[in-house]
Design a protein around this motif. Structure first.
Motif, short mmCIF file in Angstrom:
data_model
loop_
_atom_site.label_atom_id
_atom_site.label_comp_id
_atom_site.label_asym_id
_atom_site.label_seq_id
_atom_site.Cartn_x
_atom_site.Cartn_y
_atom_site.Cartn_z
N GLN A 181 65.82 40.91 58.40
CA GLN A 181 65.11 41.74 57.42
C GLN A 181 66.08 42.66 56.69
OE1 GLN A 181 61.91 41.61 56.59
NE2 GLN A 181 61.05 40.34 58.22
N ALA A 182 65.97 42.69 55.37
CA ALA A 182 66.85 43.54 54.57
C ALA A 182 66.50 45.01 54.74
CB ALA A 182 66.76 43.15 53.10
N ARG A 183 65.22 45.30 54.96
CA ARG A 183 64.80 46.69 55.09
C ARG A 183 64.04 46.86 56.41
NH1 ARG A 183 64.36 45.39 49.78
NH2 ARG A 183 62.27 44.51 50.08
N ARG A 223 73.81 34.75 60.18
CA ARG A 223 74.65 34.81 58.99
C ARG A 223 74.98 33.41 58.47
NH1 ARG A 223 77.84 38.15 60.93
NH2 ARG A 223 79.41 36.73 61.78
N ARG A 243 67.68 35.54 55.52
CA ARG A 243 67.57 36.88 54.96
C ARG A 243 66.24 37.07 54.28
NH1 ARG A 243 70.12 41.41 56.49
NH2 ARG A 243 70.33 42.94 54.82
N VAL A 244 65.60 38.17 54.53
CA VAL A 244 64.32 38.49 53.89
C VAL A 244 64.49 39.80 53.11
CG1 VAL A 244 61.90 39.02 54.22
CG2 VAL A 244 63.02 37.37 55.70
N ASP A 245 64.35 39.73 51.81
CA ASP A 245 64.53 40.93 50.96
C ASP A 245 63.20 41.69 50.83
OD1 ASP A 245 67.24 40.37 50.51
OD2 ASP A 245 66.69 38.92 48.96
#
Length: 321
Positions: A101-103, A314, A319-321
């Motif tokens: 998660q990006a955030r 990686r 990746r989830v923005d």
């Protein structure tokens, strides 16, 4: 000023000790960050029965799914640090989600106070019976010929199942499409219905379907065979040792919870896991019981697990923005 603060601290210490000695004096809430029906639910309900008896207070379960376990974990991260709100954490909901998660609304390294490890469940790679594959090599051949690509399910973005599916696609060198669900239960339902073809998850919720033949097990994604399915070869035995994924389960409180309360909860968990009947039921569900000797030992395991998964995530570009 420093002397007054020291005196105040010494005067407060007995009151704090008395408060910890009385802990818990009301029900405890355990947040399971997934919907009902999955492995987390099975493990959480089994363990809390024994802990409630030892703590002398009910342990109320609250299922709070979503965002790969992050929504439920966030509830605990922001709760008062008093030991009355716990989370059933795991490699998916805490480790991988924090990497994907990006955030993330909390710092996974400080937001939680590790209590104790419950055990490890090597993932089992399964397919719908319509998929003409019984080994990883056969699955590789089917996936290479498939058009459109085979679809693999996961309990959610950032879950262990998500990372394991990506790892399988990388190791087999085949394209596969990922569809995330809100928990193991919904993903398993769609696999059984044939709407997805591949699902990698802890063994417990999969075992009845495997035994009935409505689901086919391909391999155990671990270094050793499972005692619950000793006849099922591992990924390494089938020539793909790089596919290794185990789901861990453990209890954590909110970061900053008093050490005395953490130790009280750790002792109740350890005594519960020492019960032969509890161990038997967890083992039958595909979970290898491995309680940690101390909260500190579990904290080290937690940190090492995150370091191990970081390069996998990686490399997969998860990746989830």
């Amino acid at each position: 000023m420093r002397r007054r603060a020291l005196v105040a601290g010494l005067l407060a210490a007995p009151a704090i000790a008395r408060a910890d000695a009385a802990f818990p004096d009301r029900p405890i809430r355990l947040v399971i960050p997934w919907p009902p029906g999955g492995t987390n639910d099975i493990v959480g309900r089994l363990v809390t029965e024994g802990m409630a008896a030892r703590l002398g207070q009910p342990v109320v379960i609250e299922n709070r799914g979503g965002a790969g376990g992050m929504l439920g974990a966030d509830v605990v991260a922001k709760a008062p640090p008093d030991g009355y709100t716990l989370v059933l954490g795991g490699s998916g909901s805490l480790t991988i989600t924090s990497l994907v998660q990006a955030r993330v609304p909390y710092d996974v390294a400080t937001a939680f106070a590790p209590i104790g490890l419950i055990g490890l469940g090597p993932n089992v790679i399964t397919v719908h019976p319509a998929v003409p594959a019984r080994t990883l090599a056969e699955l590789q051949a089917v996936a290479r010929a498939a058009s459109p690509p085979l679809v693999y399910a996961s309990p959610g973005v950032g879950s262990t199942g998500h990372a394991a599916g990506a790892m399988i696609a990388q190791a087999l060198d085949v394209p596969m499409e990922h569809i995330p669900y809100r928990g193991t239960g919904p993903a398993l339902n769609d696999l059984l219905a044939g709407r997805v073809q591949v699902f990698t998850n802890a063994l417990a919720p999969m075992l009845p379907a495997i035994q009935s033949g409505t689901l086919r097990a391909i391999a155990i994604a671990g270094r050793a065979r499972s005692a619950a399915m000793p006849g099922l070869p591992t990924t390494g035995e089938q020539g793909f040792p790089q596919i290794e994924a185990a789901t861990w389960f453990g209890l954590l409180a909110t970061g900053g919870t008093p050490p005395g309360r953490v130790l009280r909860l750790h002792a109740a968990l350890g005594d519960t896991l020492a019960e032969p009947e509890v161990r038997r039921r967890l083992l039958e569900g595909g979970l290898e019981v491995e309680p940690s000797a101390s909260p500190e030992e579990f904290a080290r395991y937690f940190a090492e697990d995150r370091a191990r998964w970081a390069p996998v995530v990686r490399h997969a570009g998860m990746r989830v923005d």
